[in-house]
Structure formats: structure tokens, C-alpha cells
Enzyme design. Structure first.
Site, short mmCIF file in Angstrom:
data_model
loop_
_atom_site.label_atom_id
_atom_site.label_comp_id
_atom_site.label_asym_id
_atom_site.label_seq_id
_atom_site.Cartn_x
_atom_site.Cartn_y
_atom_site.Cartn_z
N SER A 132 0.82 -1.20 0.00
CA SER A 132 0.00 0.00 0.00
C SER A 132 0.87 1.26 0.00
O SER A 132 1.70 1.43 -0.88
CB SER A 132 -0.95 -0.04 1.20
OG SER A 132 -1.99 0.90 1.06
N ASP A 150 -5.49 -3.54 -2.34
CA ASP A 150 -4.48 -3.13 -1.37
C ASP A 150 -3.72 -4.30 -0.76
O ASP A 150 -4.32 -5.26 -0.25
CB ASP A 150 -5.19 -2.35 -0.26
CG ASP A 150 -4.24 -1.56 0.61
OD1 ASP A 150 -3.41 -2.18 1.28
OD2 ASP A 150 -4.33 -0.32 0.61
#
Length: 304
Positions: A44, A158
Site C-alpha cells: 500500500s 491493497d
């Protein structure tokens, strides 16, 4: 001399805007001079900061993000109204694409791995080849917030969903030690950055849409000042994601214990508080300095 430095792998964890602290950590490592980063992995925001550093593009990103106001951050959030994600992300992704360019991961001077999550096969995906921008775009696609990325027949979101602190991808690299930066440290409200609840919000931009205004109101409004905790719907989603990441990160640290662990408290700022870049960069710098001092002290004690 580079030969005198300790070869290290750097692991940068997920956690939204708290990840701007990674910039301060990298700064502290460079100023310390005792370590040479031989490999970087990130999930991320960790993939974003790590990839930019590996591509030698972190400085222009830092200049840009430090100049963002709260209104600027909201202006970058283009709501998609689709079933795949609330935010299309094209505005911010366009800016990131300009910063990253057409860099290929395999051509970077520092080996780099971005971690994303394959939500259909329920497994983490390590991306160490191909387009750097595409890998970063996949790794930062927060489920339900940013639209996912389709890559090689997989639907990627993510990396923090399944691997918030991806230490394992660093293991094959030739490094003497591993330095990991977790954004899920225990809350330290007495020592954390000053909360923004008492601050007046910046005026909303003229182009702000109704849903943006609702989110802004939900994040800033508190029905009763005497209540210790009062969450908007967005707060609940963000804190639920944080709780899940915290538990997984603890398992990852236990399984692949890093030689140096730098922790950023999980209440340092909100997931979208990118307008607090200066504060978060300074926090990461201070935390890294403290961790490096402890490592030096432990090393001296072991040698005694």
C-alpha cells in the site's frame, strides 16, 4: 565508503497517510550512513514510498505532498459511484504516473517488490517485474474505496489486506539484516501529534460535490463534545481495516522477526490526512533515529 555499510532490506508497511512517516525513516537511514539499502518491499503506502525511493523519485513526490492542503486532498478524490470502489482515483493516479513515469521494476537500481492482494484467490501477490506505476496502483487500491486493478487475469487490491508488513519477500535478497517499519504501533495519545478536532476546517472548495461535503462533515462533526469517542461511518471502516492489519502484522513480525523494528503509532493521523505530511515525515524521522540508537546500543552491549 559503501563497503563499510551494513547491507539491509527495508520493509515498509501499510497504513494510509501514516505511511508518509516512511519518508522520514528513509531520511534518517540515509543520514545515519551506516546502512546500505539492498532491497525494498512494501504494501500500500509502503509500496508507493518504497517504489519511488527505489526509482530515485521520492524527492519530487515529497515536495508535492508537503504542499497539499486538506482542500487539495479532497480535490484529488474523484468519486466513481461504481460497484467496485467509491473513488476512481484517476486524479491522484495521474499525478503519480507523472512522478513515476514509465519505469520498469526490474530496471530499478534497488530491487523492489510491491505486494497486492488477489481477492478472488485470497492470496498475496508479489510484483517484482513490470510497470512500477501499475504495481503501485494495485498495491494502494484500498478495498471499497479505490477501484481494483486487473492484472494478468487477477483482480488486485491493497496489499495491506493480506500482508500489511511484507517481510517475507526480502528473504531471498543478499542483506545482513532487515529493517521493518510498521504503521500499526500501539496508540500513544500522550506523545502523538496534536489532534485536529479542535482546529477549524479549511473552507470547502467551490467544486466540492454533495458526497464530498457529506464525508467532510462526517469526519469533522462530533454530536457531543463530552463523548470520548465518536466515529463517522468512514472512521469505522478505516479503524476496522487498521484492526485487521494490526493482527496480521503481529503474526508477520513473529514469523519473520526483523532485526530493527520501527513502529509508528496507529492513531498518529487519519488514513486520508495527507495534508499533515510535514508532521508525519518528522515523526518517522524521530522514530527511526530512536530505533537506530537502540540498535547501536544493543550492538555495543553484545560486543562488550
Amino acid at each position: 565508503m559503501a563497503d563499510d555499510r551494513i547491507a539491509a532490506s527495508l520493509v515498509l508497511g501499510s497504513g494510509g497517510a501514516r505511511g508518509l512517516a516512511h519518508i522520514g525513516v528513509i531520511r534518517a537511514l540515509r543520514e545515519h550512513g551506516g546502512y546500505e539499502i539492498r532491497a525494498i518491499t512494501g504494501s500500500s503506502i509502503g509500496a508507493l514510498i518504497g517504489g519511488l525511493h527505489a526509482a530515485d523519485r521520492l524527492a519530487p513526490y515529497t515536495d508535492w505532498v508537503r504542499g497539499l492542503s486538506r482542500a487539495d486532498v479532497w480535490g484529488l478524490l474523484d468519486f466513481s459511484f461504481t460497484r467496485k470502489g467509491l473513488i476512481e482515483g484517476e486524479r491522484v493516479m495521474k499525478r503519480l504516473a507523472e512522478l513515476v513515469g514509465d519505469a520498469r521494476i526490474e530496471a530499478l537500481p534497488i530491487p523492489f517488490t510491491a505486494v497486492a492482494s488477489d481477492i478472488e484467490r485470497r492470496r498475496e501477490v508479489w510484483m517484482s517485474r513490470g510497470s512500477l506505476f501499475e504495481a503501485i496502483r494495485a498495491s494502494i487500491a484500498i478495498p471499497g474505496l479505490f477501484t481494483p486493478v486487473e492484472r494478468d487475469g487477477r483482480l488486485l487490491v491493497d496489499g495491506g489486506l493480506l500482508s500489511p508488513l511484507p517481510i517475507a519477500p526480502t528473504l531471498p535478497h543478499d542483506a545482513k539484516l532487515t529493517i521493518a517499519v510498521s504503521l500499526d504501533g500501539a496508540p500513544e495519545r500522550s506523545a502523538t501529534l496534536p489532534p485536529e478536532r479542535g482546529e477549524r476546517a479549511e473552507a470547502a472548495p467551490e467544486s466540492e460535490g454533495p458526497l464530498q461535503r457529506w464525508f467532510r462533515w462526517a469526519r469533522e462533526a462530533r454530536p457531543n463534545a463530552k463523548e470520548a469517542i465518536s466515529f463517522s461511518a468512514f472512521d469505522v471502516i478505516a479503524k476496522s481495516f487498521d484492526a485487521m492489519q494490526d493482527r496480521i502484522a503481529r503474526y508477520q513480525i513473529a514469523a519473520y522477526r526483523p532485526d530493527i523494528l520501527i513502529e509508528i503509532q496507529n492513531d498518529a493521523c487519519g488514513v486520508l490526512d495527507f495534508h499533515r505530511a510535514d508532521e508525519m515525515i518528522e515523526l518517522g524521522y524521530r522514530r527511526a533515529q530512536a530505533a537506530l540508537r537502540r540498535a547501536r546500543a544493543d550492538g555495543a552491549a553484545a560486543d562488550a
